[in-house]
Design a protein around this motif. Sequence first.
Motif, short mmCIF file in Angstrom:
data_model
loop_
_atom_site.label_atom_id
_atom_site.label_comp_id
_atom_site.label_asym_id
_atom_site.label_seq_id
_atom_site.Cartn_x
_atom_site.Cartn_y
_atom_site.Cartn_z
N ASP A 315 -16.72 32.47 89.28
CA ASP A 315 -15.52 33.06 89.85
C ASP A 315 -14.78 33.87 88.79
N VAL A 316 -13.99 34.84 89.24
CA VAL A 316 -13.04 35.51 88.36
C VAL A 316 -11.68 35.52 89.05
N VAL A 317 -10.65 35.68 88.26
CA VAL A 317 -9.29 35.68 88.78
C VAL A 317 -8.63 37.02 88.44
N ARG A 318 -8.07 37.65 89.46
CA ARG A 318 -7.34 38.90 89.26
C ARG A 318 -5.90 38.56 88.90
N THR A 392 -16.55 43.35 99.13
CA THR A 392 -16.77 44.78 99.19
C THR A 392 -15.92 45.50 98.16
N ILE A 393 -16.39 46.67 97.76
CA ILE A 393 -15.75 47.41 96.69
C ILE A 393 -14.35 47.84 97.09
N GLY A 394 -13.43 47.61 96.19
CA GLY A 394 -12.07 48.11 96.29
C GLY A 394 -11.68 48.52 94.90
N HIS A 395 -10.44 48.86 94.69
CA HIS A 395 -10.03 49.13 93.34
C HIS A 395 -8.57 48.80 93.14
N SER A 396 -8.25 48.37 91.93
CA SER A 396 -6.89 48.10 91.55
C SER A 396 -6.44 49.26 90.70
N GLY A 474 -12.20 46.94 90.66
CA GLY A 474 -12.36 45.54 91.03
C GLY A 474 -11.95 45.31 92.47
N PRO A 475 -12.08 44.06 92.95
CA PRO A 475 -11.72 43.76 94.34
C PRO A 475 -10.22 43.98 94.57
N ALA A 476 -9.90 44.52 95.72
CA ALA A 476 -8.50 44.80 96.05
C ALA A 476 -7.74 43.50 96.27
N SER A 477 -6.48 43.49 95.86
CA SER A 477 -5.65 42.30 95.96
C SER A 477 -5.28 41.98 97.40
#
Length: 607
Positions: A315-318, A392-396, A474-477
Amino acid sequence: MAEPQIGKDVSHSKTDDNSDSKEHVYLEETFYILTKKKSVFRVRLTSKGLSLIKETDDYSKEQTILLRDIIGSKCMRSKRRRVGASSCVCSSLAGHHLKVVDENSGDLDESDISAYLYIYAYVLKRSRRTRKRERTTITLRFRSYDRYEDNNREAQKWRTTIKCLLADTPVSYALPHNEKKLLILLNPKSGPGKARELFQTKVAPILQEAEASYDLHVTKYAKYAREFVRTRNVYAWRAIVAVGGDGVLFEILNGMFERLDWQQALEEVPLAIMPCGSGNGLARTICHHYNEPYIPQNLTGLSMALARGKKAHMDVVRVETKSKIMFSFLSVGWGLLSDIDIESERLRAIGGQRFTLWALARLVGLRKYKGVLSYAKIKDISNLPKPKHPLTIGHSVSQDDALDSPDVEAFFDCDENSDVFSSAVNGKRHSRVDSWYSVNSRRSAFYSTRGSDYHSVTSSGSEMRSPVHACMHGPASHLPSLVSQLPSHWVHEEGEFVMVHVSYQSYIGEDLLFAPSSLLSDGVMWMLIIKAGISRTQVLSFLIGMSQGNHTDGNNEFIKMVPVSAFRIVPEGPNGYLTVDGEMVEYGPIQAEIFPNIVNILVPDTK
């Protein structure tokens, strides 16, 4: 019948009771012991490992080297003896003074037609108190035929079969070959500053025995590793290895999320950690979960993991602050433990002991912090959805880690000789461009596995700088912004705290078992809350208990551990420390959420 010799360093390990009883025998041969009459070894190579059956007139004894403990093998020839030595081919063997060289060496003993197969293993030894790996070398001498070429063919057959089994590929006559190297990013200043020495003495020899080639880059300045993985063609390597403390991996992880193709890169290129720092929480956690002995400054098990290439999800944490977005793999802290971590930096030369010494200092001057703590509590940790693949791909949107800045659409490179690679991401094609060195960069040789390279970055003009600004993807929040109201189901606690520490790994340090129930990939963050009003005696008991993982036994009015999927901390006042993976971040509002199974990481092979 073959008349080779088996080397003296034979393992005495037992077979694994939990392993599959239906083993397939690939090769079998009889080897005579030249120094012991009426004694032979019947050696079998099976799907379980290397079986050594010693037979004499009186008894028979079987020993097994498990396949998971074998790291590699190599075919050798006798070395030319000095003038005046005995002319008997077996003389050196009887005295255990066998000297061998590579078959392409110019110092061969042409009179010895034998082919020697060296098998390298690190066998797990257990005693009442300790478990450790012990290096074992098995030497098999093939000399059934009258020509070296024929004997070598038999030795190579064994070597090829071993290599295929280790690589988990179908057994064939061709050696399995992985053209991709490991990428090693080494921080020489991590912890007590012994990363370079530990790599050369502990890691490189094992990689050499495993014939695992690598490219080694020594970091020169802050964020070097981050810039490297952001701007390079990481697909050219089979894994990225952080040698140093948890901070090196933090740089690598965030550099990967600054790539447009972050999802594909994290899916195809696993990460790994070689613990040479002060904390080493992730490495300790990996060993804990895979039943691998963890001994400080003993990197055997994790080095074997580099060679074997077994992957696991993590796991990773945003994490979001007022001005930055980052991704974390270990913990977020506020209060006591963060104070100890940051303020003990002045003692980093003594290694992990700095935490113990500074903990005593902070215990005497116990601080408390006022603020608001909010979190989304997980009611049932046994019934969590676990996506099989990254989201799925998102971006911050974050340029140079700063929020609300324009995104970038591609990488650019200033080196005319760089290779441009193209890949499809979500139906769109983006450039992946190798980053550049200045024309004055130098590369020097380094003792390593054949085909490995050491890239020096210590010469003047060797700075590597990204030609474009970084943008955090990265994954969108799923969370509202830091200034927005939180969902109604969140829990809110306001008051004074001694500390709030959130971890998603079992260990946050070599001897700090913070969250015993945590897994590498379970979608859970464990939040430890210690409220003001607790006595120094209770805090000391808590710190002592953390080494055994019983620090939260019987939650009381001051201490509790809560499983959460997201949280927000809003400190009051300007003074204090906030840390992410042991790195200090700006003091102020901070929030985080967990994303399961985003990263692949190399782990020990325990099958």
